[in-house]
Motif scaffolding. Structure first.
Motif, PDB file in Angstrom:
ATOM      1  N   ILE A 108       0.835  -1.193   0.000  1.00 44.99           N
ATOM      2  CA  ILE A 108       0.000   0.000   0.000  1.00 44.99           C
ATOM      3  C   ILE A 108       0.878   1.254   0.000  1.00 44.99           C
ATOM      4  CG2 ILE A 108      -0.226   0.092   2.528  1.00 44.99           C
ATOM      5  CD1 ILE A 108      -3.128   1.038   2.047  1.00 44.99           C
ATOM      6  N   GLY A 109       0.550   2.171  -0.894  1.00 43.25           N
ATOM      7  CA  GLY A 109       1.317   3.404  -0.998  1.00 43.25           C
ATOM      8  C   GLY A 109       2.552   3.315  -1.864  1.00 43.25           C
ATOM      9  N   ASN A 110       2.873   2.112  -2.344  1.00 45.75           N
ATOM     10  CA  ASN A 110       4.084   1.929  -3.152  1.00 45.75           C
ATOM     11  C   ASN A 110       3.824   2.010  -4.651  1.00 45.75           C
ATOM     12  OD1 ASN A 110       5.608   1.564  -0.865  1.00 45.75           O
ATOM     13  ND2 ASN A 110       5.499  -0.669  -0.917  1.00 45.75           N
ATOM     14  N   TYR A 111       2.550   2.128  -5.037  1.00 47.30           N
ATOM     15  CA  TYR A 111       2.217   2.166  -6.454  1.00 47.30           C
ATOM     16  C   TYR A 111       1.547   3.491  -6.790  1.00 47.30           C
ATOM     17  CZ  TYR A 111       3.544  -2.626  -7.203  1.00 47.30           C
ATOM     18  OH  TYR A 111       4.282  -3.770  -7.320  1.00 47.30           O
ATOM     19  N   ASN A 112       2.200   4.239  -7.655  1.00 49.68           N
ATOM     20  CA  ASN A 112       1.649   5.515  -8.097  1.00 49.68           C
ATOM     21  C   ASN A 112       0.910   5.316  -9.415  1.00 49.68           C
ATOM     22  OD1 ASN A 112       2.779   7.026  -5.943  1.00 49.68           O
ATOM     23  ND2 ASN A 112       4.763   6.974  -6.974  1.00 49.68           N
ATOM     24  N   ILE A 113      -0.357   5.675  -9.412  1.00 46.70           N
ATOM     25  CA  ILE A 113      -1.194   5.509 -10.596  1.00 46.70           C
ATOM     26  C   ILE A 113      -1.435   6.883 -11.214  1.00 46.70           C
ATOM     27  CG2 ILE A 113      -3.349   4.543 -11.476  1.00 46.70           C
ATOM     28  CD1 ILE A 113      -1.479   2.569  -9.978  1.00 46.70           C
ATOM     29  N   PRO A 114      -1.187   7.048 -12.498  1.00 41.58           N
ATOM     30  CA  PRO A 114      -1.441   8.351 -13.133  1.00 41.58           C
ATOM     31  C   PRO A 114      -2.891   8.790 -12.929  1.00 41.58           C
ATOM     32  CG  PRO A 114      -0.212   6.916 -14.612  1.00 41.58           C
ATOM     33  CD  PRO A 114      -0.647   6.064 -13.457  1.00 41.58           C
ATOM     34  N   TYR A 115      -3.076  10.027 -12.477  1.00 43.04           N
ATOM     35  CA  TYR A 115      -4.436  10.502 -12.232  1.00 43.04           C
ATOM     36  C   TYR A 115      -5.242  10.590 -13.525  1.00 43.04           C
ATOM     37  CZ  TYR A 115      -8.311  12.902 -10.043  1.00 43.04           C
ATOM     38  OH  TYR A 115      -9.560  13.215  -9.570  1.00 43.04           O
ATOM     39  N   GLN A 116      -4.556  10.617 -14.652  1.00 39.46           N
ATOM     40  CA  GLN A 116      -5.259  10.637 -15.932  1.00 39.46           C
ATOM     41  C   GLN A 116      -6.139   9.402 -16.088  1.00 39.46           C
ATOM     42  OE1 GLN A 116      -5.217  13.263 -17.953  1.00 39.46           O
ATOM     43  NE2 GLN A 116      -6.729  12.291 -19.281  1.00 39.46           N
ATOM     44  N   PHE A 117      -5.716   8.279 -15.482  1.00 38.09           N
ATOM     45  CA  PHE A 117      -6.551   7.068 -15.505  1.00 38.09           C
ATOM     46  C   PHE A 117      -7.923   7.374 -14.910  1.00 38.09           C
ATOM     47  CE2 PHE A 117      -2.969   3.608 -15.231  1.00 38.09           C
ATOM     48  CZ  PHE A 117      -2.392   4.133 -16.376  1.00 38.09           C
ATOM     49  N   VAL A 118      -7.919   8.081 -13.780  1.00 35.31           N
ATOM     50  CA  VAL A 118      -9.164   8.410 -13.077  1.00 35.31           C
ATOM     51  C   VAL A 118     -10.003   9.388 -13.894  1.00 35.31           C
ATOM     52  CG1 VAL A 118     -10.151   9.371 -10.959  1.00 35.31           C
ATOM     53  CG2 VAL A 118      -8.056   8.007 -10.850  1.00 35.31           C
ATOM     54  N   ILE A 119      -9.343  10.362 -14.484  1.00 31.56           N
ATOM     55  CA  ILE A 119     -10.061  11.348 -15.300  1.00 31.56           C
ATOM     56  C   ILE A 119     -10.807  10.663 -16.440  1.00 31.56           C
ATOM     57  CG2 ILE A 119      -9.752  13.271 -16.918  1.00 31.56           C
ATOM     58  CD1 ILE A 119      -7.426  14.214 -15.129  1.00 31.56           C
ATOM     59  N   GLU A 120     -10.133   9.719 -17.105  1.00 33.28           N
ATOM     60  CA  GLU A 120     -10.768   9.011 -18.222  1.00 33.28           C
ATOM     61  C   GLU A 120     -11.928   8.148 -17.738  1.00 33.28           C
ATOM     62  OE1 GLU A 120     -10.152   9.659 -21.333  1.00 33.28           O
ATOM     63  OE2 GLU A 120      -8.585  11.075 -20.715  1.00 33.28           O
ATOM     64  N   MET A 121     -11.788   7.557 -16.558  1.00 33.98           N
ATOM     65  CA  MET A 121     -12.883   6.762 -16.003  1.00 33.98           C
ATOM     66  C   MET A 121     -14.082   7.645 -15.688  1.00 33.98           C
ATOM     67  SD  MET A 121     -11.386   3.717 -13.577  1.00 33.98           S
ATOM     68  CE  MET A 121      -9.981   4.490 -12.815  1.00 33.98           C
ATOM     69  N   LYS A 122     -13.819   8.819 -15.137  1.00 37.11           N
ATOM     70  CA  LYS A 122     -14.909   9.744 -14.811  1.00 37.11           C
ATOM     71  C   LYS A 122     -15.663  10.164 -16.067  1.00 37.11           C
ATOM     72  CE  LYS A 122     -13.166  11.806 -10.532  1.00 37.11           C
ATOM     73  NZ  LYS A 122     -12.666  13.046  -9.881  1.00 37.11           N
ATOM     74  N   LYS A 123     -14.926  10.388 -17.139  1.00 37.24           N
ATOM     75  CA  LYS A 123     -15.570  10.744 -18.406  1.00 37.24           C
ATOM     76  C   LYS A 123     -16.487   9.613 -18.870  1.00 37.24           C
ATOM     77  CE  LYS A 123     -11.811  13.673 -20.184  1.00 37.24           C
ATOM     78  NZ  LYS A 123     -10.749  13.766 -21.234  1.00 37.24           N
ATOM     79  N   ALA A 124     -15.988   8.383 -18.775  1.00 38.95           N
ATOM     80  CA  ALA A 124     -16.772   7.224 -19.219  1.00 38.95           C
ATOM     81  C   ALA A 124     -18.007   7.032 -18.354  1.00 38.95           C
ATOM     82  CB  ALA A 124     -15.905   5.968 -19.185  1.00 38.95           C
TER      83      ALA A 124
END
Length: 232
Positions: A201-217
């Motif tokens: 936990i906390g060791n994996y950085n996920i690009p926030y762009q992933f979340v933005i694209e999910m929100k759009k969908a």
């Protein structure tokens, strides 16, 4: 909100298709959806039944564990094999979490009991009815590339490409596969506690762009649902 932390409502479902063990992630689900709440209660009940059967098998082998003791370890959460492994360690029957699974709880071991699962297709449909996005979890961990290709056809919205079990080659492969099939991508640490001494936990950085694209969908999907309701 007070802490400045964004929380995405989600769920991970254990499913099966063609004798494959497939985990499906649901992001941005409506957590008040009555159907998904019904299934969560069902899964909790089935996990309790499974724990009872595992404890009975262990008792028959001379390992004296009580279900109440294990439920205490689970607390407010759903009981599972990790709690039974903890109890085995505490009672001195095994020296480690891994030993508990290797000797008693793992697939094909003396106290193993299959998990209750729904079909992968039903899980994807359930998440969609709860207005969420359905992703295939850690596709490179237990599935072949051909398995993943076939699963994409059932209506997945995305693939979890960033995962502790994925090396750079797998990440790139699944990213390209997602692009080819017009799918979203996600990632996570898959943290389920640090019993193995490997807290991710906390060791994996996920690009926030992933979340933005999910929100759009999600926004497009819910707009279509609302438009369909207005037409009825």
């Amino acid at each position: 909100e007070k802490l400045g932390i964004e929380v995405i409502p989600g769920i991970e479902l254990s499913t099966s298709t063609r004798q494959l063990d497939v985990h499906i992630l649901g992001y941005f689900i409506n957590w008040r959806n009555q159907e998904i709440l019904h299934y969560i209660r069902l899964f909790q009940q089935e996990r309790l039944k499974r724990a009872e059967k595992i404890v009975a098998k262990l008792n028959s082998m001379g390992l004296k564990l009580s279900l109440d003791f294990i439920l205490e370890k689970a607390g407010a959460g759903s009981v599972g094999r990790p709690h039974i492994a903890d109890a085995l360690m505490e009672e001195g029957y095994v020296l480690s979490y891994d030993e508990a699974f290797y000797k008693y709880l793992g697939n094909g071991k003396p106290a193993y009991e299959p998990k209750y699962k729904i079909s992968t297709v039903d899980a994807v449909r359930l998440i969609h009815r709860a207005q969420g996005l359905a992703f295939l979890a850690h596709p490179g961990m237990d599935l072949s590339n051909e398995d993943v290709t076939q699963l994409i056809k059932i209506g997945l919205d995305g693939l979890e490409i960033l995962h502790p079990s994925h090396n750079e080659t797998k990440i790139n492969y699944f990213y390209q596969l997602a692009l080819k099939n017009n799918l979203l991508v996600s990632g996570g640490s898959d943290y389920h506690g640090d019993r193995k001494g490997n807290a991710t936990i906390g060791n994996y950085n996920i690009p926030y762009q992933f979340v933005i694209e999910m929100k759009k969908a999600v926004g497009k999907s819910r707009l279509l649902v609302n438009q369909n309701f207005q037409k009825i």
